[in-house]
Scaffold this motif. Structure first.
Motif, PDB file in Angstrom:
ATOM      1  N   GLY A   1       5.212   3.102   6.668  1.00  0.00           N
ATOM      2  CA  GLY A   1       4.176   2.890   5.659  1.00  0.00           C
ATOM      3  C   GLY A   1       4.202   3.929   4.571  1.00  0.00           C
ATOM      4  N   GLY A   2       5.269   4.725   4.494  1.00  0.00           N
ATOM      5  CA  GLY A   2       5.376   5.714   3.426  1.00  0.00           C
ATOM      6  C   GLY A   2       5.321   5.096   2.046  1.00  0.00           C
ATOM      7  N   ASN A   3       5.814   3.866   1.924  1.00  0.00           N
ATOM      8  CA  ASN A   3       5.802   3.193   0.621  1.00  0.00           C
ATOM      9  C   ASN A   3       4.388   2.975   0.109  1.00  0.00           C
ATOM     10  OD1 ASN A   3       8.577   3.030   0.748  1.00  0.00           O
ATOM     11  ND2 ASN A   3       8.632   0.870   1.357  1.00  0.00           N
ATOM     12  N   THR A   4       3.435   2.814   1.023  1.00  0.00           N
ATOM     13  CA  THR A   4       2.059   2.537   0.611  1.00  0.00           C
ATOM     14  C   THR A   4       1.426   3.713  -0.119  1.00  0.00           C
ATOM     15  OG1 THR A   4       1.019   3.338   2.662  1.00  0.00           O
ATOM     16  CG2 THR A   4       1.778   1.051   2.629  1.00  0.00           C
ATOM     17  N   LEU A   5       2.017   4.900   0.016  1.00  0.00           N
ATOM     18  CA  LEU A   5       1.461   6.100  -0.617  1.00  0.00           C
ATOM     19  C   LEU A   5       2.213   6.497  -1.875  1.00  0.00           C
ATOM     20  CD1 LEU A   5       0.797   8.357   2.517  1.00  0.00           C
ATOM     21  CD2 LEU A   5      -0.661   6.601   1.499  1.00  0.00           C
ATOM     22  N   LYS A   6       3.402   5.948  -2.087  1.00  0.00           N
ATOM     23  CA  LYS A   6       4.221   6.338  -3.239  1.00  0.00           C
ATOM     24  C   LYS A   6       3.789   5.585  -4.497  1.00  0.00           C
ATOM     25  CE  LYS A   6       8.051   5.716  -0.819  1.00  0.00           C
ATOM     26  NZ  LYS A   6       9.484   5.603  -0.445  1.00  0.00           N
ATOM     27  N   GLU A   7       3.893   6.255  -5.615  1.00  0.00           N
ATOM     28  CA  GLU A   7       3.584   5.645  -6.908  1.00  0.00           C
ATOM     29  C   GLU A   7       4.433   4.399  -7.103  1.00  0.00           C
ATOM     30  OE1 GLU A   7       2.493   8.028 -10.691  1.00  0.00           O
ATOM     31  OE2 GLU A   7       4.634   7.630 -10.841  1.00  0.00           O
ATOM     32  N   VAL A   8       3.845   3.368  -7.693  1.00  0.00           N
ATOM     33  CA  VAL A   8       4.574   2.122  -7.930  1.00  0.00           C
ATOM     34  C   VAL A   8       5.842   2.406  -8.738  1.00  0.00           C
ATOM     35  CG1 VAL A   8       4.506  -0.125  -9.085  1.00  0.00           C
ATOM     36  CG2 VAL A   8       2.510   0.678  -7.808  1.00  0.00           C
ATOM     37  N   GLY A   9       6.958   1.878  -8.251  1.00  0.00           N
ATOM     38  CA  GLY A   9       8.227   2.056  -8.952  1.00  0.00           C
ATOM     39  C   GLY A   9       9.051   3.218  -8.451  1.00  0.00           C
ATOM     40  N   ILE A  10       8.454   4.134  -7.695  1.00  0.00           N
ATOM     41  CA  ILE A  10       9.207   5.248  -7.131  1.00  0.00           C
ATOM     42  C   ILE A  10       9.833   4.793  -5.824  1.00  0.00           C
ATOM     43  CG2 ILE A  10       8.951   7.474  -5.965  1.00  0.00           C
ATOM     44  CD1 ILE A  10       7.123   8.352  -8.158  1.00  0.00           C
TER      45      ILE A  10
ATOM     46  N   GLY B   1      12.666   1.646   0.177  1.00  0.00           N
ATOM     47  CA  GLY B   1      11.690   2.709  -0.010  1.00  0.00           C
ATOM     48  C   GLY B   1      10.888   2.604  -1.294  1.00  0.00           C
ATOM     49  N   ILE B   2      10.723   1.431  -1.853  1.00  0.00           N
ATOM     50  CA  ILE B   2      10.036   1.278  -3.139  1.00  0.00           C
ATOM     51  C   ILE B   2       8.515   1.359  -2.941  1.00  0.00           C
ATOM     52  CG2 ILE B   2       9.618  -0.262  -5.088  1.00  0.00           C
ATOM     53  CD1 ILE B   2      12.422  -1.357  -4.676  1.00  0.00           C
TER      54      ILE B   2
ATOM     55  N   GLU C   1      14.458   6.578  -0.113  1.00  0.00           N
ATOM     56  CA  GLU C   1      15.174   5.373   0.285  1.00  0.00           C
ATOM     57  C   GLU C   1      14.596   4.720   1.540  1.00  0.00           C
ATOM     58  OE1 GLU C   1      19.152   6.790   0.747  1.00  0.00           O
ATOM     59  OE2 GLU C   1      19.510   6.914  -1.410  1.00  0.00           O
ATOM     60  N   SER C   2      13.429   5.146   1.964  1.00  0.00           N
ATOM     61  CA  SER C   2      12.914   4.663   3.239  1.00  0.00           C
ATOM     62  C   SER C   2      11.395   4.546   3.206  1.00  0.00           C
ATOM     63  CB  SER C   2      13.331   5.626   4.359  1.00  0.00           C
ATOM     64  OG  SER C   2      12.690   5.305   5.570  1.00  0.00           O
TER      65      SER C   2
END
Length: 293
Positions: free
Chosen positions: A152-161, A166-167, A217-218
């Motif tokens: 769920g790391g993607n849920t915390l990353k800025e959109v597009g990063i 890993g988007i 990437e993940s």
């Protein structure tokens, strides 16, 4: 300020903090989570977001004085307990500060205190805890599958990063960027590849602290513990619970039902009335950003 009972009476409370929002003075405004906080210490601005019941910075902490990190053959620190808040910045390039934030060794970030969680965050805020991170993951739909890793790391990353699997989707507005770190040898690594965030929570031995890592990437999110003395990582601040709430009246260590302040808001006079004749030993008046008036 005119107390209705003498302050010379024996106080049963060490201290009490009231947040007074002055009206018609242009000096302070009520802070609501979602507003942009201006740090009164240096004027830097931090968008905020409510995630569950916690109010978080949407940017990494940037407070302090720039300290250059020099690569050396031995593990070393260049942030010292000198009463000056210090940060590293990626590649020793201060133009990276606003985008990635500062990098702090744990001791420096916590302002060399083992009893307070405020650290270098503004007054009324504190360095995020391990428990607050786990609560945020739950709200975002992420999860730790073991004590050290999850998804769920993607849920915390800025959109597009992110790339490949890993988007970033930024489900809760945390808007993480991948600011990398400063390793024990003074070398900057990981910029745009990983973001690592300290918590204020130390392990039982006290010589390590928990941190969370997001990857380019993940979707993986890691929760590990790392030595506190030489590694520079990012920090997010969280608003103190019960401090500077929209009512404008807040206390620490005191029962609000026993004390009243009025009028609120106030422009010139503030009256303090106690139902049992006990008045706190000290009263501090602060604006919404935490600056003592």
């Amino acid at each position: 300020m005119k107390p209705s009972n003498s302050l010379t009476k024996k106080a049963h409370v060490i201290g009490i903090i009231f947040s007074l929002f002055l009206m018609n003075t242009g000096f302070a405004q009520i802070f609501t989570c979602g507003d942009t906080l201006t740090d009164p210490r240096d004027g830097k601005k931090y968008p905020t977001v409510l995630i569950g019941t916690d109010c978080w910075f949407k940017k990494n902490l940037m407070y302090g004085t720039y300290t250059q990190s020099d690569s050396q053959a031995v593990i070393h620190s260049q942030q010292t307990n000198n009463s000056i808040a210090e940060y590293y910045v990626q590649m020793n390039d201060n133009s990276n500060l606003d985008y990635y934030g500062g990098l702090y060794e744990q001791d420096e970030l916590m302002n060399y205190s083992t009893t307070s969680t405020q650290g270098l965050c503004p007054a009324g805020w504190h360095v995020s805890t391990d428990l607050e991170w786990q609560g945020m993951l739950n709200v975002a739909g992420a999860a730790l599958l073991t004590s050290t890793a999850g998804v769920g790391g993607n849920t915390l990353k800025e959109v597009g990063i992110g790339v490949a699997t890993g988007i970033g989707t930024d489900n809760v507005g945390f808007s993480a960027r991948l600011g990398g770190d400063r390793d024990g040898w003074g070398i900057f690594t990981g910029k745009d590849h990983r973001g690592i965030f300290w918590t204020s929570t130390r392990t039982s031995g006290g010589n390590q602290a928990y941190h969370y890592t997001l990857w380019l990437e993940s979707d993986t999110i890691e929760r590990l513990a790392l030595g506190i003395h030489t590694t520079g990582l990012s920090c997010r601040c969280v608003k103190d619970t019960g401090v500077f709430n929209p009512s404008g009246i807040n206390s620490q260590g005191y029962n609000n039902n026993r004390v009243q302040i009025f009028p609120n808001p106030a422009s010139d006079q503030l009256f303090v009335q106690s139902s049992d004749g006990i008045i706190p030993a000290s009263i501090f008046i602060a604006d919404a950003s935490g600056r003592m008036i």
